[in-house]
Design an enzyme around this catalytic site. Structure first.
Site, PDB file in Angstrom:
ATOM      1  CB  CYS A   1      47.041  36.443  60.843  1.00 12.79           C
ATOM      2  SG  CYS A   1      48.094  37.111  62.119  1.00 12.79           S
TER       3      CYS A   1
ATOM      4  CG  HIS B   1      49.349  79.803  63.559  1.00 11.05           C
ATOM      5  ND1 HIS B   1      49.242  80.949  64.301  1.00 11.05           N
ATOM      6  CD2 HIS B   1      48.446  79.904  62.551  1.00 11.05           C
ATOM      7  CE1 HIS B   1      48.292  81.709  63.778  1.00 11.05           C
ATOM      8  NE2 HIS B   1      47.792  81.101  62.714  1.00 11.05           N
TER       9      HIS B   1
ATOM     10  CD  GLU C   1      48.310  53.406  53.262  1.00 18.00           C
ATOM     11  OE1 GLU C   1      47.332  53.937  52.747  1.00 18.00           O
ATOM     12  OE2 GLU C   1      48.219  52.452  54.037  1.00 18.00           O
TER      13      GLU C   1
ATOM     14  CE  LYS D   1      42.300  46.564  51.564  1.00 18.20           C
ATOM     15  NZ  LYS D   1      42.486  47.973  51.151  1.00 18.20           N
TER      16      LYS D   1
ATOM     17  CD1 TRP E   1      51.287  42.233  59.357  1.00 19.79           C
ATOM     18  CD2 TRP E   1      50.580  42.685  61.426  1.00 19.79           C
ATOM     19  NE1 TRP E   1      51.446  43.578  59.570  1.00 19.79           N
ATOM     20  CE2 TRP E   1      51.018  43.874  60.827  1.00 19.79           C
ATOM     21  CE3 TRP E   1      50.099  42.729  62.733  1.00 19.79           C
ATOM     22  CZ2 TRP E   1      50.991  45.104  61.480  1.00 19.79           C
ATOM     23  CZ3 TRP E   1      50.064  43.948  63.386  1.00 19.79           C
ATOM     24  CH2 TRP E   1      50.508  45.123  62.762  1.00 19.79           C
TER      25      TRP E   1
ATOM     26  CG  ASN F   1      43.885  35.091  61.332  1.00 19.60           C
ATOM     27  OD1 ASN F   1      44.964  34.537  61.265  1.00 19.60           O
ATOM     28  ND2 ASN F   1      43.105  35.326  60.289  1.00 19.60           N
ATOM     29  N   GLY F   2      44.292  36.829  65.571  1.00 19.64           N
ATOM     30  CA  GLY F   2      43.758  37.521  66.748  1.00 19.64           C
ATOM     31  C   GLY F   2      44.768  37.520  67.868  1.00 19.64           C
TER      32      GLY F   2
ATOM     33  CE  LYS G   1      46.102  55.787  50.719  1.00 16.18           C
ATOM     34  NZ  LYS G   1      44.778  55.317  51.026  1.00 16.18           N
TER      35      LYS G   1
ATOM     36  CD  GLU H   1      43.212  58.679  51.752  1.00 14.09           C
ATOM     37  OE1 GLU H   1      43.277  58.579  52.976  1.00 14.09           O
ATOM     38  OE2 GLU H   1      43.402  57.727  50.971  1.00 14.09           O
TER      39      GLU H   1
ATOM     40  NE  ARG I   1      43.610  38.620  56.115  1.00 19.24           N
ATOM     41  CZ  ARG I   1      42.405  38.874  56.595  1.00 19.24           C
ATOM     42  NH1 ARG I   1      41.400  39.029  55.768  1.00 19.24           N
ATOM     43  NH2 ARG I   1      42.192  38.972  57.884  1.00 19.24           N
TER      44      ARG I   1
HETATM   45  O1  M6R Z   1      39.003  48.239  56.665  1.00 16.04           O
HETATM   46  P1  M6R Z   1      38.944  49.624  57.229  1.00 16.04           P
HETATM   47  O2  M6R Z   1      38.416  50.620  56.264  1.00 16.04           O
HETATM   48  O3  M6R Z   1      38.255  49.692  58.549  1.00 16.04           O
HETATM   49  O4  M6R Z   1      40.468  50.016  57.478  1.00 16.04           O
HETATM   50  C1  M6R Z   1      40.793  51.226  58.090  1.00 16.04           C
HETATM   51  C2  M6R Z   1      42.245  51.560  57.899  1.00 16.04           C
HETATM   52  O5  M6R Z   1      43.051  50.546  58.455  1.00 16.04           O
HETATM   53  C3  M6R Z   1      42.609  51.713  56.425  1.00 16.04           C
HETATM   54  O6  M6R Z   1      41.844  52.692  55.801  1.00 16.04           O
HETATM   55  C4  M6R Z   1      44.106  52.082  56.281  1.00 16.04           C
HETATM   56  O7  M6R Z   1      44.339  53.354  56.767  1.00 16.04           O
HETATM   57  C5  M6R Z   1      44.504  51.935  54.814  1.00 16.04           C
HETATM   58  N1  M6R Z   1      45.683  51.152  54.706  1.00 16.04           N
HETATM   59  C6  M6R Z   1      44.733  53.214  54.151  1.00 16.04           C
HETATM   60  O8  M6R Z   1      45.157  53.101  52.830  1.00 16.04           O
END
Ligand code: M6R
Length: 613
Positions: free
Chosen positions: A2, A509, A493, A608, A76, A102-103, A490, A486, A27
């Protein structure tokens, strides 16, 4: 997650709030709303809509509101589905109080039941509504808005960043924070609140960063900050040094692409700042981790989430290899609940772009309670993790707006290179000659990244060829396997494609059963000593009909015999390859997402900065 923005001053608050909300869109959110005090009608008007800020704008176009005090929010969903009713701001029953939050209010059911038993009626499924109602409950008793907020905060458990306004006090916004970021922006004859700087950067760079349990009473000419005992707290003004352009797209189609192309600069900024000019070592000027400190450390633990965790895995590999210190690693959500084996002799390294990720923050607090020394690798200056850690290495990546982390990952990986080199030098595990060899190679990294970026058009063509893939496997060994993890994240997501990273040696395996005609396998083979081994796994998947896209080091022409397509990264020191090998993966995921018509910068369901558990 949020986003919050709030305004009090002489301008019309509505455009300030809407522009602020647009800046917070990155975000991640599912609905948006504003509450504005209408001076003529002497009431608070709330307008809120499910979906994008555009929907809210159209609703405000149809039913315009105007006023010089307002709060806005992008939601959110956590409690209750995304809907107009569940969107923030939330009114109290008499519409006297409006709240953005937020929270998560953990005891909201309990509060709701108590208030319901006193005749309060609730209309949403959210936890936030109970804050608005609770403030009203106390306000009705005393007629004192500030006091009502303090009393309500005593009752709520959980995490919050709150913006609260009251119809009878149109001269103020009250803001409060616990375990969620909130800043007060300081203007001339106007003031702001925001959960994140971009929302108010157009108007001011001068801010107060609220600490947990602080309450700010903000009028247009004054800001007073109190601790929970209602004692005034004096704070230093924190001046944000981002440029506005840094938070704009600057001609790129997406923030993600812009941020990918910013990586040469991010890496060179880090190297220029961190290498001592005379070549004799690393200057981590903001941390104090010298020989005498390191003598007390017998192991390290790396904790983070998502992409930051994968940067941490590069760090684990390097600290073990170069410093011969055992390193455990865990995602923060697991670490928190496993009673980890850490003590005052453990160096706990937490990594976070935002510095606000709830699990990482709590993991860090747990480590501190156990007496461990906590070093945080953080991008956002002044964020909660940065403030609470014993030591901080800032990653100097500038604002990262796209939800998918790219330049922040590269900056975190560079921080891991630098930290492991620093520890290796301080503990005499590395000679200055060895250091110098790596340093020279590191200085070439920005130009190597530029070379890889020139291959973007080829990578776009690969996207066109592989756009119909339904499952994608990433395979590699050692550091290449970390890169695969990684790359796969990507692709998931932003392209919403199912993909799995595997240690190449593990294929036999089990997972190899999934390989069939035309399955796309992305092979990463940049480690010379493992190259032949990985290639033998590539041959196995080829033999089962897979299409193979390889990422390998320049000169390993054997790649061309078995891969359908390939991308070479420039030759570099073997420990530095994760930084380079990841760049083509970022571009591939980006082009796949664009090709599939996805919202690249704001992928579905994602936020984000994940400020709730
Ligand atoms: O702000 P942070 O680096 O702590 O966030 C951690 C993860 O939420 C963040 O890296 C997430 O996996 C990204 N969307 C990846 O692209």
């Amino acid at each position: 997650m949020c986003g919050i923005v709030g305004y009090i001053g002489n301008r019309n608050a509505v455009p300030v709030l809407l522009q602020g909300l647009e800046k917070l869109e990155y975000r991640g959110y599912d609905s948006a709303g504003v509450a504005v005090f209408d001076e003529r009608e002497k009431k608070i008007c709330v307008c809120k809509k499910k979906g994008r800020v555009e929907n809210l704008e159209s609703a405000l176009y149809d039913n315009p509101v105007k006023g010089r005090l307002g709060i806005g929010h992008t939601r959110w969903a956590t409690h209750g589905v995304p809907s107009d009713i569940n969107a923030h701001p939330h009114f109290s029953g008499s519409e006297n109080v409006a709240v953005v939050h937020n929270g998560i209010i953990e005891n909201y059911m309990e509060i709701k039941e108590i208030l319901q038993s006193k005749g309060f009626e609730f209309i949403s499924d959210t936890d936030t509504e109970c804050v608005a109602q609770l403030v009203e409950y106390y306000y009705d008793q005393s007629g004192d808005f500030n006091d009502a907020v303090f009393k309500a905060l005593e009752k709520v458990d959980g995490s919050y960043a709150l913006g609260i306004i009251c119809k009878d006090f149109p001269d103020r916004i009250i803001a409060a924070k616990k375990n969620g970021p909130l800043i007060v922006g300081l203007g001339q004859g106007e003031n702001f609140i925001a959960s994140d700087m971009p929302a108010i950067l157009k108007y001011t760079r001068n801010t107060y960063i609220l600490e947990d349990n602080e309450v700010a009473v903000i009028t247009k000419d004054d800001v007073k900050i109190y601790n929970p005992d209602k004692e005034e707290v004096k704070k230093n003004v924190y001046v944000v040094d981002w440029s506005i352009e840094a938070a704009e797209k600057s001609g790129y189609d997406h923030f993600m692409l812009k941020e990918i192309f910013e990586q040469p600069k991010v890496v060179s900024d880090n190297l220029n700042r961190r290498f001592k000019p005379d070549g004799s070592g690393i200057q981590l000027d903001d941390i104090k981790l010298f020989r005498e400190d390191l003598e007390k450390i017998n192991k390290a633990y790396i904790v983070a989430c998502g992409t930051a965790y994968y940067a941490g895995l590069v760090g684990k590999f390097l600290i073990e290899k170069l410093c011969r210190i055992p390193v455990n690693s865990d995602v923060a959500s697991e670490f928190r609940y496993k009673d980890p084996l850490i003590d005052e002799n453990t160096l706990v390294i937490v990594i976070s772009q935002s510095g606000e990720t709830a699990d990482t923050l709590e993991a860090m607090r747990l480590a501190k309670r156990r007496g461990s020394r906590v070093l945080a690798v953080v991008n956002v200056v002044g964020s909660t993790i940065a403030r609470e850690a014993d030591d901080v290495i800032y990653t100097l990546a500038g604002p990262e707006i796209a939800v998918a982390s790219t330049k922040a990952f590269s900056a975190q990986v560079v921080a891991m290179f630098l930290l492991s080199l620093h520890i290796a030098l301080e503990t005499d595990k590395m000679s200055l000659e060895e250091f110098d060899e790596i340093r020279r190679e590191m200085l070439k990294l920005p130009s190597h990244i530029n070379k890889i970026l020139t291959q973007a058009p080829n990578i776009k063509r690969f996207m066109e060829k592989y756009i119909d893939s339904k499952n994608v496997f990433y395979i590699g060994r050692g550091l290449d396997y970390v890169v695969c993890r990684e790359g796969s994240l990507k692709l998931k997501e932003i392209a919403y494609l199912h993909s799995e990273p595997y240690a190449a040696g593990e294929l036999k395996h089990g997972p190899i059963a999934l390989i069939e005609e035309s399955t796309l396998v992305i092979g990463v083979a940049t480690q010379q000593e493992l190259f032949a081994k990985t290639m033998s796994n590539i041959k196995e998947v080829k033999a089962r009909g897979a299409k193979v896209l390889m990422i390998a080091m320049q000169g390993n022409t054997e790649t061309e015999k078995y891969a359908d397509d390939y991308i070479y990264i420039p030759k570099t020191h073997p420990i530095l390859t994760p930084l380079l090998a990841n760049i083509p993966q970022q571009l591939f995921a980006y082009y796949m997402a664009v090709g599939l018509g996805n919202d690249v910068d704001k992928p579905r369901n994602l936020a984000k900065s994940v400020t709730v558990e």
